[in-house]
Design a protein around this motif. Structure first.
Motif, PDB file in Angstrom:
ATOM      1  N   UNK A  70       0.826  -1.275   0.153  1.00  0.00           N
ATOM      2  CA  UNK A  70      -0.051   0.048  -0.071  1.00  0.00           C
ATOM      3  C   UNK A  70       0.808   1.236  -0.184  1.00  0.00           C
ATOM      4  N   UNK A  71       2.173   1.191   0.300  1.00  0.00           N
ATOM      5  CA  UNK A  71       2.732   2.407   0.520  1.00  0.00           C
ATOM      6  C   UNK A  71       3.685   2.676  -0.884  1.00  0.00           C
ATOM      7  N   UNK A  72       3.735   1.567  -1.714  1.00  0.00           N
ATOM      8  CA  UNK A  72       4.719   1.962  -3.032  1.00  0.00           C
ATOM      9  C   UNK A  72       3.455   2.733  -4.032  1.00  0.00           C
ATOM     10  N   UNK A  95      12.615   3.388  -6.585  1.00  0.00           N
ATOM     11  CA  UNK A  95      13.545   3.398  -5.422  1.00  0.00           C
ATOM     12  C   UNK A  95      13.477   4.544  -4.591  1.00  0.00           C
ATOM     13  N   UNK A  96      12.285   5.008  -4.264  1.00  0.00           N
ATOM     14  CA  UNK A  96      11.812   6.097  -3.702  1.00  0.00           C
ATOM     15  C   UNK A  96      11.970   5.736  -2.006  1.00  0.00           C
ATOM     16  N   UNK A  97      11.704   4.528  -1.638  1.00  0.00           N
ATOM     17  CA  UNK A  97      12.177   4.061  -0.259  1.00  0.00           C
ATOM     18  C   UNK A  97      10.640   4.215   0.414  1.00  0.00           C
ATOM     19  N   UNK A  98       9.783   4.209   0.121  1.00  0.00           N
ATOM     20  CA  UNK A  98       8.566   4.512   0.638  1.00  0.00           C
ATOM     21  C   UNK A  98       8.148   2.868   1.321  1.00  0.00           C
ATOM     22  N   UNK A  99       8.262   1.965   0.354  1.00  0.00           N
ATOM     23  CA  UNK A  99       8.379   0.595   1.303  1.00  0.00           C
ATOM     24  C   UNK A  99       9.164   0.221   2.319  1.00  0.00           C
ATOM     25  N   UNK A 100      10.317   0.844   2.338  1.00  0.00           N
ATOM     26  CA  UNK A 100      11.119   0.554   3.467  1.00  0.00           C
ATOM     27  C   UNK A 100      10.572   1.372   4.620  1.00  0.00           C
ATOM     28  N   UNK A 101      10.306   2.732   4.386  1.00  0.00           N
ATOM     29  CA  UNK A 101       9.751   3.384   5.546  1.00  0.00           C
ATOM     30  C   UNK A 101       8.331   2.886   6.221  1.00  0.00           C
ATOM     31  N   UNK A 102       7.878   2.051   5.565  1.00  0.00           N
ATOM     32  CA  UNK A 102       6.440   1.419   5.828  1.00  0.00           C
ATOM     33  C   UNK A 102       6.555   0.173   6.516  1.00  0.00           C
ATOM     34  N   UNK A 103       7.729  -0.697   6.306  1.00  0.00           N
ATOM     35  CA  UNK A 103       8.010  -1.724   6.885  1.00  0.00           C
ATOM     36  C   UNK A 103       8.393  -1.711   8.347  1.00  0.00           C
ATOM     37  N   UNK A 104       7.694  -2.500   9.176  1.00  0.00           N
ATOM     38  CA  UNK A 104       7.909  -2.101  10.641  1.00  0.00           C
ATOM     39  C   UNK A 104       8.930  -3.228  11.260  1.00  0.00           C
ATOM     40  N   UNK A 109      15.098  -3.377   5.193  1.00  0.00           N
ATOM     41  CA  UNK A 109      15.820  -2.381   5.930  1.00  0.00           C
ATOM     42  C   UNK A 109      17.503  -2.867   5.433  1.00  0.00           C
ATOM     43  N   UNK A 110      17.663  -3.570   4.483  1.00  0.00           N
ATOM     44  CA  UNK A 110      19.106  -3.878   4.068  1.00  0.00           C
ATOM     45  C   UNK A 110      19.615  -2.565   3.483  1.00  0.00           C
TER      46      UNK A 110
END
Length: 180
Positions: A70-72, A95-104, A109-110
């Motif tokens: 949903x964050x992508x 490669x905006x990083x929204x998926x990384x920020x949404x992942x708790x 987070x690699x």
């Protein structure tokens, strides 16, 4: 005279020499091995979000919540068998990083930035017909594509597998495959 502790006597009993040079060599060889392992690219079976952990860690950490989907903003992430996968057929990952920020769970987070996919030439590039197209070169955020006399060349080491060149190509000459 230096005090000799139990480790010194144990080393002497085992007939092991522990010089200062050997000690530092041992430390540095461990550091070099860990640096080489972290620089090595992870081979993925399917395209994953760019900062996804290696497959074993991803399977362990991902709780299948779907927040990355949903964050992508490009809507290229889908859950397949509970794990995030990129669908690079019709769109690309910016490669905006929204998926990384949404992942708790830190499954995304690699420190590496690679999807596991690789852009390849599979069709007829219109440069081969004499056109002056360079859409793929301009769209590549990693400068992994260079113009050649009658086509393009793709640097496999620089390519992150985002698919932006594939979307930009007017003749559909670029396809996304998996790195081996």
């Amino acid at each position: 005279m230096r005090d000799k502790d139990q480790r010194y006597y144990q080393a002497q009993l085992n007939m092991q020499q522990c010089s200062r040079r050997g000690l530092f060599r041992g430390f540095w060889s461990g550091v070099n091995k860990s640096m080489q392992q972290s620089e090595r690219r992870v081979c993925r079976p399917v395209p994953r979000p760019p900062t996804a952990a290696d497959e074993a860690t991803l399977k362990r950490l991902c709780n299948q919540c779907g927040l990355c989907v949903s964050a992508c903003p490009q809507r290229v992430i889908t859950l397949v068998n509970g794990l995030p996968e990129l669908a690079l057929d019709a769109n690309s990952c910016t490669e905006c990083g929204e998926c990384q920020r949404a992942c708790s769970t830190l499954a995304l987070a690699a420190s590496t930035q690679h999807t596991g996919a690789l852009a390849t030439m599979s069709g007829m590039c219109i440069r081969q017909m004499g056109a002056s197209c360079q859409e793929c070169v301009e769209s590549c955020p990693h400068q992994a594509i260079a113009l050649s006399l009658r086509g393009i060349t793709i640097d496999k080491e620089s390519c992150s597998g985002c698919g932006q060149c594939k979307v930009a190509c007017p003749s559909s000459a670029i396809q996304m495959g998996m790195k081996s």
